[in-house]
Design an enzyme around this catalytic site. Structure first.
Site, PDB file in Angstrom:
ATOM      1  N   ASP A  31      16.096 -15.825  -2.554  1.00 47.27           N
ATOM      2  CA  ASP A  31      16.068 -17.254  -2.290  1.00 47.27           C
ATOM      3  C   ASP A  31      14.650 -17.780  -2.602  1.00 47.27           C
ATOM      4  O   ASP A  31      13.672 -17.260  -2.066  1.00 47.27           O
ATOM      5  CB  ASP A  31      16.395 -17.447  -0.785  1.00 47.27           C
ATOM      6  CG  ASP A  31      16.435 -18.908  -0.388  1.00 47.27           C
ATOM      7  OD1 ASP A  31      16.042 -19.762  -1.192  1.00 47.27           O
ATOM      8  OD2 ASP A  31      16.864 -19.161   0.761  1.00 47.27           O
ATOM      9  N   GLU A  83     -12.523  -5.468  -6.390  1.00 44.49           N
ATOM     10  CA  GLU A  83     -11.825  -4.211  -6.125  1.00 44.49           C
ATOM     11  C   GLU A  83     -10.967  -3.858  -7.333  1.00 44.49           C
ATOM     12  O   GLU A  83     -10.016  -3.097  -7.232  1.00 44.49           O
ATOM     13  CB  GLU A  83     -11.014  -4.278  -4.836  1.00 44.49           C
ATOM     14  CG  GLU A  83     -10.056  -5.425  -4.722  1.00 44.49           C
ATOM     15  CD  GLU A  83      -9.364  -5.445  -3.363  1.00 44.49           C
ATOM     16  OE1 GLU A  83      -8.629  -4.510  -3.084  1.00 44.49           O
ATOM     17  OE2 GLU A  83      -9.582  -6.413  -2.602  1.00 44.49           O
ATOM     18  N   CYS A 120     -11.029  -6.924   0.101  1.00 43.19           N
ATOM     19  CA  CYS A 120     -11.264  -8.360  -0.080  1.00 43.19           C
ATOM     20  C   CYS A 120     -12.497  -8.894   0.638  1.00 43.19           C
ATOM     21  O   CYS A 120     -12.930 -10.006   0.372  1.00 43.19           O
ATOM     22  CB  CYS A 120     -10.055  -9.161   0.397  1.00 43.19           C
ATOM     23  SG  CYS A 120      -8.537  -8.693  -0.397  1.00 43.19           S
ATOM     24  N   THR A 163       2.749 -11.472  -4.363  1.00 43.40           N
ATOM     25  CA  THR A 163       1.495 -12.092  -3.886  1.00 43.40           C
ATOM     26  C   THR A 163       0.349 -11.897  -4.878  1.00 43.40           C
ATOM     27  O   THR A 163      -0.813 -12.005  -4.508  1.00 43.40           O
ATOM     28  CB  THR A 163       1.076 -11.498  -2.523  1.00 43.40           C
ATOM     29  OG1 THR A 163       0.768 -10.109  -2.718  1.00 43.40           O
ATOM     30  CG2 THR A 163       2.156 -11.628  -1.474  1.00 43.40           C
ATOM     31  N   SER A 211      -0.009  -3.656   6.894  1.00 42.21           N
ATOM     32  CA  SER A 211      -1.238  -4.372   6.508  1.00 42.21           C
ATOM     33  C   SER A 211      -1.319  -5.718   7.234  1.00 42.21           C
ATOM     34  O   SER A 211      -2.402  -6.183   7.595  1.00 42.21           O
ATOM     35  CB  SER A 211      -1.315  -4.552   4.993  1.00 42.21           C
ATOM     36  OG  SER A 211      -0.424  -5.557   4.552  1.00 42.21           O
ATOM     37  N   HIS A 244      -9.299 -15.611   4.982  1.00 44.54           N
ATOM     38  CA  HIS A 244      -8.789 -14.820   3.848  1.00 44.54           C
ATOM     39  C   HIS A 244      -7.279 -15.070   3.749  1.00 44.54           C
ATOM     40  O   HIS A 244      -6.568 -14.934   4.744  1.00 44.54           O
ATOM     41  CB  HIS A 244      -9.070 -13.330   4.054  1.00 44.54           C
ATOM     42  CG  HIS A 244      -8.340 -12.465   3.073  1.00 44.54           C
ATOM     43  ND1 HIS A 244      -8.489 -12.629   1.717  1.00 44.54           N
ATOM     44  CD2 HIS A 244      -7.420 -11.475   3.242  1.00 44.54           C
ATOM     45  CE1 HIS A 244      -7.699 -11.762   1.085  1.00 44.54           C
ATOM     46  NE2 HIS A 244      -7.041 -11.056   1.982  1.00 44.54           N
ATOM     47  N   ASN A 328      -3.046 -14.306  -4.412  1.00 41.84           N
ATOM     48  CA  ASN A 328      -4.195 -13.608  -3.812  1.00 41.84           C
ATOM     49  C   ASN A 328      -5.262 -13.330  -4.867  1.00 41.84           C
ATOM     50  O   ASN A 328      -4.960 -12.739  -5.906  1.00 41.84           O
ATOM     51  CB  ASN A 328      -3.704 -12.281  -3.205  1.00 41.84           C
ATOM     52  CG  ASN A 328      -4.735 -11.643  -2.280  1.00 41.84           C
ATOM     53  OD1 ASN A 328      -5.866 -12.118  -2.175  1.00 41.84           O
ATOM     54  ND2 ASN A 328      -4.351 -10.574  -1.616  1.00 41.84           N
ATOM     55  N   SER A 364      -8.795  -5.001   3.539  1.00 41.13           N
ATOM     56  CA  SER A 364      -8.004  -3.858   3.995  1.00 41.13           C
ATOM     57  C   SER A 364      -8.889  -2.630   4.072  1.00 41.13           C
ATOM     58  O   SER A 364      -9.903  -2.526   3.399  1.00 41.13           O
ATOM     59  CB  SER A 364      -6.874  -3.596   3.010  1.00 41.13           C
ATOM     60  OG  SER A 364      -5.879  -4.557   3.195  1.00 41.13           O
TER      61      SER A 364
HETATM   62  P1  HMG Z   1       8.604  -8.793   1.965  1.00 40.98           P
HETATM   63  O1  HMG Z   1       9.345  -7.684   2.590  1.00 40.98           O
HETATM   64  O2  HMG Z   1       8.880  -9.037   0.540  1.00 40.98           O
HETATM   65  O3  HMG Z   1       8.853 -10.184   2.655  1.00 40.98           O
HETATM   66  O4  HMG Z   1       7.052  -8.487   2.137  1.00 40.98           O
HETATM   67  P2  HMG Z   1       9.464 -10.513   4.118  1.00 40.98           P
HETATM   68  O5  HMG Z   1      10.883 -10.134   4.155  1.00 40.98           O
HETATM   69  O6  HMG Z   1       8.537  -9.987   5.177  1.00 40.98           O
HETATM   70  O7  HMG Z   1       9.381 -12.101   4.062  1.00 40.98           O
HETATM   71  C1  HMG Z   1       8.144 -12.751   4.011  1.00 40.98           C
HETATM   72  C2  HMG Z   1       8.259 -14.029   4.845  1.00 40.98           C
HETATM   73  O8  HMG Z   1       9.219 -14.895   4.230  1.00 40.98           O
HETATM   74  C3  HMG Z   1       8.756 -13.796   6.277  1.00 40.98           C
HETATM   75  O9  HMG Z   1       8.089 -14.748   7.102  1.00 40.98           O
HETATM   76  C4  HMG Z   1      10.245 -14.133   6.180  1.00 40.98           C
HETATM   77  O10 HMG Z   1      10.791 -14.536   7.403  1.00 40.98           O
HETATM   78  C5  HMG Z   1      10.196 -15.293   5.189  1.00 40.98           C
HETATM   79  P3  HMG Z   1       7.478 -14.337   8.544  1.00 40.98           P
HETATM   80  O11 HMG Z   1       8.642 -13.886   9.331  1.00 40.98           O
HETATM   81  O12 HMG Z   1       6.525 -13.213   8.252  1.00 40.98           O
HETATM   82  O13 HMG Z   1       6.811 -15.583   9.018  1.00 40.98           O
HETATM   83  N1  HMG Z   1      11.459 -15.512   4.478  1.00 40.98           N
HETATM   84  C6  HMG Z   1      12.000 -16.744   4.285  1.00 40.98           C
HETATM   85  N2  HMG Z   1      11.606 -17.972   4.679  1.00 40.98           N
HETATM   86  C7  HMG Z   1      12.383 -19.041   4.313  1.00 40.98           C
HETATM   87  N3  HMG Z   1      13.529 -18.911   3.593  1.00 40.98           N
HETATM   88  C8  HMG Z   1      13.960 -17.702   3.184  1.00 40.98           C
HETATM   89  C9  HMG Z   1      13.175 -16.544   3.534  1.00 40.98           C
HETATM   90  N4  HMG Z   1      13.294 -15.215   3.290  1.00 40.98           N
HETATM   91  C10 HMG Z   1      12.243 -14.600   3.872  1.00 40.98           C
HETATM   92  N5  HMG Z   1      15.082 -17.590   2.482  1.00 40.98           N
HETATM   93  C11 HMG Z   1       4.712  -8.577   2.397  1.00 40.98           C
HETATM   94  C12 HMG Z   1       6.026  -9.351   2.521  1.00 40.98           C
HETATM   95  C13 HMG Z   1       3.573  -9.461   2.851  1.00 40.98           C
HETATM   96  C14 HMG Z   1       4.778  -7.340   3.263  1.00 40.98           C
HETATM   97  C15 HMG Z   1       4.536  -8.174   0.914  1.00 40.98           C
HETATM   98  O14 HMG Z   1       4.428  -9.326   0.094  1.00 40.98           O
HETATM   99  C16 HMG Z   1       3.329  -7.278   0.652  1.00 40.98           C
HETATM  100  O15 HMG Z   1       3.390  -6.061   0.773  1.00 40.98           O
HETATM  101  N6  HMG Z   1       2.177  -7.905   0.233  1.00 40.98           N
HETATM  102  C17 HMG Z   1       0.956  -7.156  -0.058  1.00 40.98           C
HETATM  103  C18 HMG Z   1       0.167  -6.817   1.179  1.00 40.98           C
HETATM  104  C19 HMG Z   1      -0.414  -8.058   1.842  1.00 40.98           C
HETATM  105  O16 HMG Z   1      -0.600  -9.096   1.227  1.00 40.98           O
HETATM  106  N7  HMG Z   1      -0.763  -7.923   3.122  1.00 40.98           N
HETATM  107  C20 HMG Z   1      -1.417  -9.009   3.854  1.00 40.98           C
HETATM  108  C21 HMG Z   1      -2.382  -8.516   4.923  1.00 40.98           C
HETATM  109  S1  HMG Z   1      -3.518  -7.335   4.267  1.00 40.98           S
HETATM  110  C22 HMG Z   1      -4.664  -8.280   3.362  1.00 40.98           C
HETATM  111  O17 HMG Z   1      -4.726  -9.464   3.490  1.00 40.98           O
HETATM  112  C23 HMG Z   1      -5.564  -7.529   2.437  1.00 40.98           C
HETATM  113  C24 HMG Z   1      -5.252  -7.674   0.957  1.00 40.98           C
HETATM  114  O18 HMG Z   1      -5.670  -8.966   0.522  1.00 40.98           O
HETATM  115  C25 HMG Z   1      -5.956  -6.569   0.165  1.00 40.98           C
HETATM  116  C26 HMG Z   1      -7.446  -6.380   0.370  1.00 40.98           C
HETATM  117  O19 HMG Z   1      -8.041  -6.597   1.406  1.00 40.98           O
HETATM  118  O20 HMG Z   1      -8.031  -5.909  -0.612  1.00 40.98           O
HETATM  119  C27 HMG Z   1      -3.763  -7.548   0.630  1.00 40.98           C
END
Ligand code: HMG
Length: 445
Positions: A31, A83, A120, A163, A211, A244, A328, A364
């Site tokens: 979606d 990074e 980051c 992302t 994460s 961030h 990101n 991270s």
């Molecule tokens: P995912 O499994 O694809 O997504 O992974 P989800 O199922 O968790 O859905 C995401 C959100 O969309 C949720 O919202 C759902 O409810 C919503 P929340 O409940 O969290 O508020 N959703 C919807 N909303 C409206 N209509 C819909 C619908 N469907 C779902 N139909 C995940 C998400 C972030 C885990 C993934 O993208 C990922 O692995 N990303 C990479 C890691 C990341 O960004 N982590 C963030 C924290 S760590 C960080 O910031 C460091 C980093 O920048 C690296 C560094 O420091 O170098 C990553």
């Protein structure tokens, strides 16, 4: 005491765009609102085949030096935070200096150059290094160029693919800065975590759900540590809180936790009590589980209150506007959030001089850092000079097939030649490999 901080900022986005709800979601059978509403993202920026972390960094720095009338002799230090580095010895800053020497008179032989790594948060750590260098009086009247540059790509099929992003933020750090003064008070939350890492590999190994939890836990520690030096934070103390932003939905979760924390024992908590009760305190519960359940209920109610919604709309929402369009940018992400904040303030006619920002950085692995910044008198003319809207508008909108090709072109394990989608103009481009495996660059007029 002399103020030290960010004098000017420039942004360089990768020249390509991936439309997340329009192009990515249908291919994934998802979606589109998962992206726009859930993650809070409309698009990701990508590098064209002639772009990489050096071209984007050099292009942001070139814009900054050109606009500010800076010459190599004005700059005593070049730090690049990334990074996405491709060399374990030679720092990206040397390549960037080499690029800039192609277009400016003089050279950077006098400048101390380095590369910072801590996921980051390294961009903010480089800002710190520049601040400390100037405060220590070792700058001999010169400023520091700090550049955060990344190609934040994930393996195809990884949940993080939604992302992705690519771009650079260049900042000039100096005495009596035009944009913001950095404060000496800082708070940290730092622990040995294995939520996101790249053990000698290009694309990260990520435990995405974990994460998110680690981000929240370290940010909370950093806020408490910040309060231990700067005193309790009250929501009225800060005009905005740029954080961030790996994706805006992450900041939405962090903001609710932060708001609960900073309203505790204030008149805001008292005013809300009639409608949603007081915040649960651990001492009021027999078990940790009961306390956590009560906390969850309180947060669900808090999220719906007018007070919280107004605070979020005023203090957090404006920090996310650029991120929604680019994804990101890893090391650059929090610095984009600051730029977005001040740009939104300018566009809504807000007078910001003397106002304070609460800035939350995160990397991270993991570490969070929180500090305050005070907006300076000449902030508006610096922000007015940004052309980020034009850059975003001019990106080439990729089809799914284009995206697959460009992802392969930037995959270090594949050897594919991809025709460029855009025509470079007034910018540095990757120009092939040298005799020792070095990357070569040239400026295209
Ligand atoms: P995912 O499994 O694809 O997504 O992974 P989800 O199922 O968790 O859905 C995401 C959100 O969309 C949720 O919202 C759902 O409810 C919503 P929340 O409940 O969290 O508020 N959703 C919807 N909303 C409206 N209509 C819909 C619908 N469907 C779902 N139909 C995940 C998400 C972030 C885990 C993934 O993208 C990922 O692995 N990303 C990479 C890691 C990341 O960004 N982590 C963030 C924290 S760590 C960080 O910031 C460091 C980093 O920048 C690296 C560094 O420091 O170098 C990553």
């Amino acid at each position: 005491m002399t103020a030290v901080g960010i004098d000017a900022v420039e942004i360089w986005t990768g020249n390509l765009k991936l439309d997340l709800p329009g192009t990515f979601a249908p291919e994934k059978g998802e979606d589109p609102e998962k992206y726009t509403k859930g993650l809070g993202l409309n698009a990701s920026s990508f590098p064209d085949s002639y772009e990489d972390i050096v071209t984007m960094a050099a292009n942001a720095a070139y814009r900054l030096m050109d606009r500010k009338g800076l010459e190599p002799d004005d700059i005593g230090r070049i730090d690049v935070a990334t990074e996405s580095a491709f060399d374990n010895s030679k720092p990206v800053s040397t390549y960037v200096a080499g690029c800039l020497e192609q277009v400016f008179e003089g050279d950077f032989h006098h400048a101390n150059k380095g590369e910072r790594k801590f996921a980051c948060i390294a961009g903010t750590q480089s800002l710190d290094d520049a601040y400390n260098w100037i405060k220590a009086g070792r700058n001999r009247g010169r400023g520091a160029l700090v550049i955060a540059t990344d190609t934040a790509l994930y393996a195809r099929g990884d949940a993080g693919e939604a992302t992705q992003g690519a771009g650079a933020v260049a900042m000039y750090i100096d005495e009596e800065p035009n944009l913001v003064e950095l404060s000496a008070d800082q708070g940290y939350g730092s622990a040995d975590e294995t939520d996101f890492l790249k053990p000698n590999q290009q694309f990260p190994s990520v435990d995405g759900k974990r994460s998110v939890q680690v981000y929240l836990a370290r940010m909370r520690e950093a806020l408490e540590d910040y309060e231990s030096v700067a005193g309790a934070v009250h929501p009225d103390d800060f005009a905005y809180a740029p954080f961030h932003t790996p994706f805006p939905g992450m900041v939405r979760r962090a903001a609710l936790l932060a708001y609960r924390h900073v309203i505790r024992n204030t008149s805001i908590e008292d005013d809300l009590a009639a409608d949603i009760g007081r915040q649960p305190r651990p001492e009021g519960f027999d078990s940790d589980e009961a306390y956590r359940d009560a906390l969850r209920d309180y947060m669900d109610s808090l999220k719906e209150t007018d007070q919280y919604r107004e605070w979020y709309a005023e203090t957090i929402e404006p920090t996310l506007s650029i991120s929604r369009e680019v994804g990101n940018w890893y090391t650059g992400s929090v610095h984009l959030a600051r730029a977005s904040t001040l740009k939104e303030a300018l566009e809504s006619g807000k007078e910001m001089a003397g106002s304070r920002l609460l800035v939350g950085s995160y990397g991270s692995g993991a570490q969070a850092e929180i500090h305050a910044e005070t907006v300076r008198d000449s902030w508006a003319e610096e922000i007015e000079a940004l052309n980020v809207d034009e850059q975003l508008e001019e990106r080439y909108d990729m089809s799914w097939e284009d995206y697959e090709e460009i992802h392969d072109a930037h995959n270090h394990e594949m050897d594919v030649d991809v025709e460029e989608f855009t025509t470079p103009e007034q910018e540095f481009v990757f120009d092939g490999w040298g005799r020792m495996g070095e990357r070569k660059y040239r400026f295209v007029e």
